[in-house]
Design a protein around this motif. Structure first.
Motif, PDB file in Angstrom:
ATOM      1  N   VAL A  76       0.838  -1.208   0.000  1.00  0.00           N
ATOM      2  CA  VAL A  76       0.000   0.000   0.000  1.00  0.00           C
ATOM      3  C   VAL A  76       0.870   1.254   0.000  1.00  0.00           C
ATOM      4  N   ILE A  77       1.948   1.241   0.771  1.00  0.00           N
ATOM      5  CA  ILE A  77       2.811   2.423   0.840  1.00  0.00           C
ATOM      6  C   ILE A  77       3.497   2.690  -0.491  1.00  0.00           C
ATOM      7  N   PHE A  78       4.081   1.666  -1.087  1.00  0.00           N
ATOM      8  CA  PHE A  78       4.840   1.873  -2.326  1.00  0.00           C
ATOM      9  C   PHE A  78       3.980   1.857  -3.572  1.00  0.00           C
ATOM     10  N   ASP A  79       2.784   1.317  -3.519  1.00  0.00           N
ATOM     11  CA  ASP A  79       1.802   1.326  -4.610  1.00  0.00           C
ATOM     12  C   ASP A  79       2.431   0.980  -5.965  1.00  0.00           C
ATOM     13  N   PRO A  80       2.854  -0.283  -6.160  1.00  0.00           N
ATOM     14  CA  PRO A  80       3.558  -0.630  -7.386  1.00  0.00           C
ATOM     15  C   PRO A  80       2.672  -0.802  -8.620  1.00  0.00           C
TER      16      PRO A  80
END
Length: 88
Positions: A76-80
């Motif tokens: 969720v943080i890095f949203d790849p």
């Protein structure tokens, strides 16, 4: 009877929108909450093993669930999604 051609559900010009609309603070808050909850669940699983109890199947599943929560938080943080580009 002939079947009429049905349009595809996804239009060719449709674009993928980011999970949280590109809101960095939203991704950081929700991803951080998932990371913290994974740490909390993992801490309680390790506490049961550290006190000399055997590692039961429930404890192992609890550790796996904690790892899953932490991994979900990182995603969720890095949203790849949509950040890779296709070559050729």
């Amino acid at each position: 009877m002939s079947n009429p051609e049905q349009p595809s559900p996804v239009a060719p010009h449709a674009t993928v929108t980011p999970l949280f609309g590109g809101c960095w603070s939203c991704r950081l808050l929700s991803g951080g909450a998932l990371l913290v909850s994974g740490g909390y669940v993992g801490m309680h699983a390790r506490r049961a093993v550290r006190h000399g109890g055997p590692a039961s199947m429930g404890t192992v599943l609890q550790m796996m669930f904690a790892a899953g929560l932490a991994a979900w938080g990182i995603v969720v943080i890095f949203d790849p999604v949509g950040k890779t580009t296709r070559t050729a």
